[in-house]
Design a protein around this motif. Structure first.
Motif, PDB file in Angstrom:
ATOM      1  N   ALA A  30     -25.571  10.794   6.693  1.00 22.74           N
ATOM      2  CA  ALA A  30     -26.586  10.063   7.372  1.00 22.74           C
ATOM      3  C   ALA A  30     -27.845   9.016   7.519  1.00 22.74           C
ATOM      4  O   ALA A  30     -28.859   9.872   7.007  1.00 22.74           O
ATOM      5  N   GLY A  31     -28.555   7.828   7.477  1.00 22.13           N
ATOM      6  CA  GLY A  31     -29.094   7.600   6.884  1.00 22.13           C
ATOM      7  C   GLY A  31     -29.955   7.419   8.068  1.00 22.13           C
ATOM      8  O   GLY A  31     -31.846   7.466   7.859  1.00 22.13           O
ATOM      9  N   THR A  32     -29.874   7.506   9.555  1.00 22.09           N
ATOM     10  CA  THR A  32     -30.756   7.731  10.517  1.00 22.09           C
ATOM     11  C   THR A  32     -30.116   8.478  11.483  1.00 22.09           C
ATOM     12  O   THR A  32     -28.997   8.196  11.143  1.00 22.09           O
TER      13      THR A  32
ATOM     14  N   ILE B  24     -28.272   0.146   9.605  1.00 24.77           N
ATOM     15  CA  ILE B  24     -27.273   1.121   8.977  1.00 24.77           C
ATOM     16  C   ILE B  24     -26.105  -0.025   9.515  1.00 24.77           C
ATOM     17  O   ILE B  24     -25.966  -0.988  10.443  1.00 24.77           O
ATOM     18  N   VAL B  25     -24.470   0.681   9.171  1.00 18.80           N
ATOM     19  CA  VAL B  25     -23.070  -0.289   9.289  1.00 18.80           C
ATOM     20  C   VAL B  25     -22.847  -0.168  10.461  1.00 18.80           C
ATOM     21  O   VAL B  25     -22.074  -0.720  11.138  1.00 18.80           O
ATOM     22  N   ALA B  26     -23.223   1.528  11.231  1.00 20.76           N
ATOM     23  CA  ALA B  26     -21.301   2.334  11.495  1.00 20.76           C
ATOM     24  C   ALA B  26     -22.367   3.352  12.050  1.00 20.76           C
ATOM     25  O   ALA B  26     -22.784   3.397  11.439  1.00 20.76           O
ATOM     26  N   ALA B  27     -21.252   3.371  13.435  1.00 17.99           N
ATOM     27  CA  ALA B  27     -21.969   4.876  13.701  1.00 17.99           C
ATOM     28  C   ALA B  27     -21.033   6.071  14.884  1.00 17.99           C
ATOM     29  O   ALA B  27     -20.476   4.383  15.789  1.00 17.99           O
TER      30      ALA B  27
ATOM     31  N   ASN C 142     -21.096  -2.962  12.191  1.00 16.70           N
ATOM     32  CA  ASN C 142     -21.244  -4.303  12.776  1.00 16.70           C
ATOM     33  C   ASN C 142     -19.811  -4.990  11.968  1.00 16.70           C
ATOM     34  O   ASN C 142     -20.208  -4.976  10.528  1.00 16.70           O
ATOM     35  N   THR C 143     -20.164  -6.415  12.204  1.00 13.12           N
ATOM     36  CA  THR C 143     -18.529  -6.923  11.751  1.00 13.12           C
ATOM     37  C   THR C 143     -19.011  -8.497  10.905  1.00 13.12           C
ATOM     38  O   THR C 143     -18.696  -8.350  10.471  1.00 13.12           O
ATOM     39  N   GLU C 144     -20.565  -7.988  10.749  1.00 12.66           N
ATOM     40  CA  GLU C 144     -20.732  -8.765   9.140  1.00 12.66           C
ATOM     41  C   GLU C 144     -21.167  -7.754   8.415  1.00 12.66           C
ATOM     42  O   GLU C 144     -21.047  -8.549   6.815  1.00 12.66           O
ATOM     43  N   LEU C 145     -20.357  -6.952   8.159  1.00  8.42           N
ATOM     44  CA  LEU C 145     -21.137  -5.841   7.131  1.00  8.42           C
ATOM     45  C   LEU C 145     -19.568  -4.751   6.679  1.00  8.42           C
ATOM     46  O   LEU C 145     -20.031  -4.322   6.062  1.00  8.42           O
ATOM     47  N   ALA C 146     -18.865  -4.914   7.724  1.00 11.62           N
ATOM     48  CA  ALA C 146     -17.877  -4.273   8.099  1.00 11.62           C
ATOM     49  C   ALA C 146     -16.664  -4.551   8.798  1.00 11.62           C
ATOM     50  O   ALA C 146     -17.251  -6.000   9.853  1.00 11.62           O
TER      51      ALA C 146
ATOM     52  N   LYS D 259     -23.047   6.384   2.406  1.00  6.20           N
ATOM     53  CA  LYS D 259     -24.335   7.620   1.826  1.00  6.20           C
ATOM     54  C   LYS D 259     -25.968   6.308   3.219  1.00  6.20           C
ATOM     55  O   LYS D 259     -25.681   5.104   1.968  1.00  6.20           O
ATOM     56  N   ASP D 260     -25.474   6.618   3.536  1.00  2.05           N
ATOM     57  CA  ASP D 260     -27.267   6.211   4.506  1.00  2.05           C
ATOM     58  C   ASP D 260     -27.056   4.904   5.342  1.00  2.05           C
ATOM     59  O   ASP D 260     -27.942   3.738   5.369  1.00  2.05           O
ATOM     60  N   LYS D 261     -25.734   4.501   5.543  1.00  6.08           N
ATOM     61  CA  LYS D 261     -25.400   3.776   5.728  1.00  6.08           C
ATOM     62  C   LYS D 261     -24.319   4.004   7.066  1.00  6.08           C
ATOM     63  O   LYS D 261     -24.456   2.413   8.186  1.00  6.08           O
TER      64      LYS D 261
END
Length: 349
Positions: free
Chosen positions: A206-208, A225-228, A141-145, A162-164
């Motif tokens: 992993a948060g999900t 989540i922020v990344a995957a 997500n470009t707004e969070l990372a 963690k969880d992101k």
């Protein structure tokens, strides 16, 4: 378990586009099983019409949920004589004796493809024609990372994520993530042991987990989540559609080149027509048009600036920064490794 509905759906699509007997008698026909949506549209518009115009051989594009599953369910009595499949899926089918063995002389255009993407069985025979590839990188997500937050895959195991982050299902974690993590830690597709600790650490972070492309895209877009770890083609398509809050990066320590191939099911009708379709599918113009749909050319076709802009890098950098494992080797251990990954995920919860 394979979904037998795939076979029924394939039959329905086939019936809707039935080819007259006279056409079949004159040179056979091609009945290709592919995923629905953009995949079927791409093959129908880019490959089918031009092939029929050049050869006189009719082509039916049949939409099914999973082409590999359709061939597995057919148990040696396939209704389709061409399928598209991820290379590890083709390797699994070949393990079960469900794909035709081919030679370089039968599909000479394969010589235009780098040999690292060829897939051979244990007897050294080709099991299909490599078509195109995606790269497996990190979507965020470009707004969070930002891309600089992911210089290495190993950061996904750091406490700050963690969880992101999100991970995919074991059937893909096993051939993709576990294999890549093994490579990054001194192993490879034959020795995945070095990758197990890293996969375990990432799974604990992993948060999900995402079960579909749409579910991950929603998780990323909403900031759940922020990344995957994800597929470049999906992000390229999102950016073409105007979605700018999600981007893709290829960490400095590399990524996977996930190749897809055309294959001929064992015992399928009109083998010669099917093989001709495979051979003529590797065409520079077709590779370029395929690239606009998010799939990168395996040949040395140069991509125009607008495609590389949506990709976020150049295709040459992707080729240099990715690794293509031996997918037949991965297929040999597929079920065993999926069970291993299932245990790792269960223990990480």
């Amino acid at each position: 378990m394979f979904d037998r509905r795939s076979l029924l759906l394939g039959s329905g699509a086939l019936a809707a586009g039935a080819i007259p007997r006279t056409a079949r008698a004159s040179g056979g026909r091609v009945i290709m099983a592919t995923w629905g949506g953009g995949s079927s549209k791409r093959f129908r518009e880019t490959f089918a019409g031009s092939f029929t115009k050049a050869t006189g051989i009719p082509v039916t594009i049949a939409e099914v949920p999973d082409p590999a599953a359709v061939i597995a369910a057919a148990q040696g009595r396939p209704q389709h004589n061409v399928i598209i499949a991820a290379s590890f899926q083709a390797g699994t089918l070949a393990q079960k004796g469900l794909l035709e063995e081919l030679t370089e002389d039968e599909i000479p255009n394969i010589r235009k493809i780098p040999e690292q993407f060829w897939v051979r069985n244990a007897a050294g025979k080709l099991i299909g024609m490599p078509m195109y590839f995606l790269f497996y990188g990190i979507a965020y997500n470009t707004e969070l990372a930002k891309a600089e937050d992911f210089p290495s895959w190993k950061v996904l195991a750091e406490p700050r994520w963690k969880d992101k982050i999100s991970i995919t299902r074991p059937v893909f974690l096993a051939p993709y993530d576990l294999t890549l993590y093994a490579k990054l830690n001194g192993g490879d597709e034959t020795n995945i042991e070095p990758g197990i600790p890293m996969l375990r650490a990432v799974a604990k972070n992993a948060g999900t987990a995402y079960t579909s492309m749409a579910s991950l895209q929603q998780q990323l877009a909403t900031g759940e989540i922020v990344a995957a770890p994800y597929y470049s083609g999906q992000i390229q398509n999102l950016r073409q559609a105007g979605q700018t809050s999600i981007a893709m990066t290829l960490p400095a320590d590399g990524g996977l080149a996930l190749s897809y191939m055309l294959a001929v099911p064992k015992g399928a009708p009109d083998r010669a027509a099917a093989i001709r379709f495979l051979n003529e599918a590797i065409d520079p113009q077709k590779q370029l048009e395929t690239a606009r749909s998010g799939f990168l050319p395996l040949t040395t076709t140069t991509l125009p600036p607008d495609i590389e802009r949506d990709l976020g890098t150049t295709v040459e950098k992707v080729r240099q920064g990715t690794w293509s494992p031996n997918w037949f080797t991965i297929a040999e251990k597929f079920e065993e490794r999926v069970r291993l990954v299932e245990r790792i995920i269960t223990e990480a919860r």
